[in-house]
Write a protein that holds these residues in place. Sequence first.
Motif, PDB file in Angstrom:
ATOM      1  N   HIS A  27     -38.779 -37.532  65.678  1.00  0.00           N
ATOM      2  CA  HIS A  27     -38.942 -37.322  67.117  1.00  0.00           C
ATOM      3  C   HIS A  27     -37.634 -36.749  67.662  1.00  0.00           C
ATOM      4  CE1 HIS A  27     -36.737 -41.104  67.502  1.00  0.00           C
ATOM      5  NE2 HIS A  27     -37.658 -41.675  66.727  1.00  0.00           N
ATOM      6  N   GLY A  28     -37.682 -36.240  68.885  1.00  0.00           N
ATOM      7  CA  GLY A  28     -36.531 -35.568  69.472  1.00  0.00           C
ATOM      8  C   GLY A  28     -35.268 -36.397  69.475  1.00  0.00           C
ATOM      9  N   TYR A  29     -35.378 -37.665  69.840  1.00  0.00           N
ATOM     10  CA  TYR A  29     -34.206 -38.532  69.876  1.00  0.00           C
ATOM     11  C   TYR A  29     -33.594 -38.647  68.477  1.00  0.00           C
ATOM     12  CZ  TYR A  29     -31.253 -42.610  70.654  1.00  0.00           C
ATOM     13  OH  TYR A  29     -30.176 -43.472  70.731  1.00  0.00           O
ATOM     14  N   GLY A  30     -34.452 -38.798  67.454  1.00  0.00           N
ATOM     15  CA  GLY A  30     -33.975 -38.900  66.073  1.00  0.00           C
ATOM     16  C   GLY A  30     -33.288 -37.620  65.615  1.00  0.00           C
ATOM     17  N   ILE A  31     -33.832 -36.478  66.023  1.00  0.00           N
ATOM     18  CA  ILE A  31     -33.220 -35.191  65.677  1.00  0.00           C
ATOM     19  C   ILE A  31     -31.831 -35.096  66.310  1.00  0.00           C
ATOM     20  CG2 ILE A  31     -33.375 -32.686  66.000  1.00  0.00           C
ATOM     21  CD1 ILE A  31     -36.480 -33.057  65.838  1.00  0.00           C
ATOM     22  N   ALA A  32     -31.763 -35.433  67.582  1.00  0.00           N
ATOM     23  CA  ALA A  32     -30.477 -35.365  68.302  1.00  0.00           C
ATOM     24  C   ALA A  32     -29.438 -36.271  67.666  1.00  0.00           C
ATOM     25  CB  ALA A  32     -30.674 -35.729  69.772  1.00  0.00           C
ATOM     26  N   LEU A  69     -45.957 -43.238  66.880  1.00  0.00           N
ATOM     27  CA  LEU A  69     -45.142 -44.339  67.392  1.00  0.00           C
ATOM     28  C   LEU A  69     -43.781 -44.320  66.729  1.00  0.00           C
ATOM     29  CD1 LEU A  69     -47.702 -47.292  67.498  1.00  0.00           C
ATOM     30  CD2 LEU A  69     -46.852 -45.922  69.399  1.00  0.00           C
ATOM     31  N   SER A  70     -42.753 -44.469  67.552  1.00  0.00           N
ATOM     32  CA  SER A  70     -41.385 -44.521  67.029  1.00  0.00           C
ATOM     33  C   SER A  70     -41.151 -45.874  66.379  1.00  0.00           C
ATOM     34  CB  SER A  70     -40.383 -44.278  68.159  1.00  0.00           C
ATOM     35  OG  SER A  70     -40.409 -45.356  69.066  1.00  0.00           O
ATOM     36  N   GLU A  71     -39.967 -46.040  65.790  1.00  0.00           N
ATOM     37  CA  GLU A  71     -39.635 -47.291  65.112  1.00  0.00           C
ATOM     38  C   GLU A  71     -39.630 -48.491  66.056  1.00  0.00           C
ATOM     39  OE1 GLU A  71     -36.448 -44.622  66.165  1.00  0.00           O
ATOM     40  OE2 GLU A  71     -37.862 -44.411  64.539  1.00  0.00           O
TER      41      GLU A  71
END
Length: 114
Positions: A27-32, A69-71
Amino acid sequence: MGDKTDVWQGTLALMVLKTIESLGPLHGYGIARRIEQTSGNKLSLNYGTLYPALLKLEQEGSIRSEWGLSENNRKAKFYTLTRAGRRQLERETRDWAETTAILARFLAPSGGPA
């Protein structure tokens, strides 16, 4: 955190594609976070920069997204690399290597007196 720098123009797509290739769907947050982590926390990734880049890559067909769903059980869009994205990553990696090799020639100490 004054020692962080912004992502260099023209490199964000390459970093996003490489991150997704290396780690799989994110997800975007994980990429960032991964881009910042990989840079040794020297880069600062603004979400106002990341999400338009993700949208552009998706519109170009380099990545695709799917809700999941994220972690921490929050709804998030997960991005995966497409076949076209793999080709783009190969092309941009070659282009970046060529560009840095050219720049290295300019930065190398000269062999003789000025």
